[in-house]
Design a protein around this motif. Sequence first.
Motif, short mmCIF file in Angstrom:
data_model
loop_
_atom_site.label_atom_id
_atom_site.label_comp_id
_atom_site.label_asym_id
_atom_site.label_seq_id
_atom_site.Cartn_x
_atom_site.Cartn_y
_atom_site.Cartn_z
N LYS A 110 -3.80 -2.59 3.65
CA LYS A 110 -3.10 -1.29 3.68
C LYS A 110 -1.96 -1.21 2.68
CE LYS A 110 0.33 -0.83 6.35
NZ LYS A 110 1.17 -0.88 7.57
N HIS A 111 -1.02 -2.14 2.74
CA HIS A 111 0.16 -2.08 1.88
C HIS A 111 -0.21 -2.16 0.40
CE1 HIS A 111 3.33 -2.00 4.82
NE2 HIS A 111 2.91 -3.10 5.42
N ASN A 112 -1.20 -2.98 0.07
CA ASN A 112 -1.57 -3.17 -1.34
C ASN A 112 -2.18 -1.91 -1.94
OD1 ASN A 112 -0.79 -5.91 -1.04
ND2 ASN A 112 -2.81 -6.40 -0.25
N VAL A 113 -3.09 -1.31 -1.19
CA VAL A 113 -3.75 -0.09 -1.66
C VAL A 113 -2.74 1.06 -1.75
CG1 VAL A 113 -5.48 1.66 -1.08
CG2 VAL A 113 -6.01 -0.77 -0.80
N ALA A 129 -3.95 9.73 4.04
CA ALA A 129 -3.70 10.58 2.87
C ALA A 129 -3.97 9.83 1.57
CB ALA A 129 -2.26 11.09 2.89
N VAL A 130 -3.81 8.53 1.60
CA VAL A 130 -3.99 7.71 0.39
C VAL A 130 -5.43 7.23 0.23
CG1 VAL A 130 -3.36 5.51 -0.68
CG2 VAL A 130 -1.58 6.96 0.31
N ASP A 131 -5.98 6.64 1.28
CA ASP A 131 -7.36 6.12 1.21
C ASP A 131 -7.92 6.03 2.63
OD1 ASP A 131 -9.75 4.85 0.86
OD2 ASP A 131 -8.97 3.24 -0.40
N PRO A 132 -8.60 7.08 3.08
CA PRO A 132 -9.11 7.09 4.45
C PRO A 132 -10.16 6.02 4.74
CG PRO A 132 -9.96 8.96 3.20
CD PRO A 132 -8.89 8.32 2.35
N SER A 133 -10.74 5.42 3.69
CA SER A 133 -11.76 4.41 3.91
C SER A 133 -11.20 3.15 4.57
CB SER A 133 -12.44 4.02 2.59
OG SER A 133 -11.57 3.27 1.76
N LEU A 134 -9.88 2.99 4.53
CA LEU A 134 -9.25 1.82 5.13
C LEU A 134 -8.89 2.04 6.60
CD1 LEU A 134 -9.07 0.98 2.12
CD2 LEU A 134 -6.91 -0.12 2.68
#
Length: 277
Positions: free
Chosen positions: A72-75, A217-222
């Motif tokens: 999470k934090h990296n992406v 909002a950033v990357d829902p795939s995670l």
Amino acid sequence: MIAWRSLIFISAVFTLWSLALPPSLASPANASVFLEDQTWTELRDLIGAGTTTIIIPIGGTEQNGPAMALGKHNVRVKFLAAKIAARLGNALVAPVISYVPEGTVDPPTAHMKFPGTITISDKTFEQLLESAARSFKLHGFKTIVLIGDHGSYQADESHVADRLNAEWSKTPVRVFAALEYYRITQRAYVDKLLAAGAKRSEIGTHAGLADTSLMLAVDPSLVRKDRLARTPMLNAGDGVYGGDPARSSAELGQLGVDLIVNGTAEAIQGFVEKQPK
């Protein structure tokens, strides 16, 4: 015949226009703000043309409850750093630092109690930041910005910036620990969520509504949406601290994205403006 001559003329004009452009504009590869996407000659030309700010995004690899992936934090920090760099207009983004202090191994503390979390010592972490900053100074960057997506190492960022700024006081190079990046997630973003109808009991401090919405909002795939309706375990045993992610949404998360990007870019601009010309 006239049409062909017109096309040849337009093509020639476009070619001459492209050759006249600075390398940073003439090459499509340089449209990326990521350092990793540049060749060394492209980077040299970008720095020479005035791109002298480098953002070092700091993430972390840790448990994020049953509904969010370990990265999470990296992406998130890479995505937001790119937005900030684009907003600044003269900045690039370094590779994400994903190994950070997360607690002790023996005995395991904090997130180290959950499988997948990776930790290093504060000393090692600060040495890593210093080495990266020294590399960027050597290559011609003038402003080196640290942004951290995790709360555990905010003080380490300041320590590194203070030490290097004292050492480099007679040079034009400065390190800025942009702590505003993280503070926004703890204050302004929370206020926005409350104003949008979220309950304080939902927001949480880790993997709750605020954290999860930002990831959506950033990357829902995670995010594993089928696991958002959680069955709370005693003592945050599922890794969700002080909140409930069930009503998380990308719309709520976008409130945080806008605040972080705009607020951090303004803080960096303010820091640069205060430096001696």
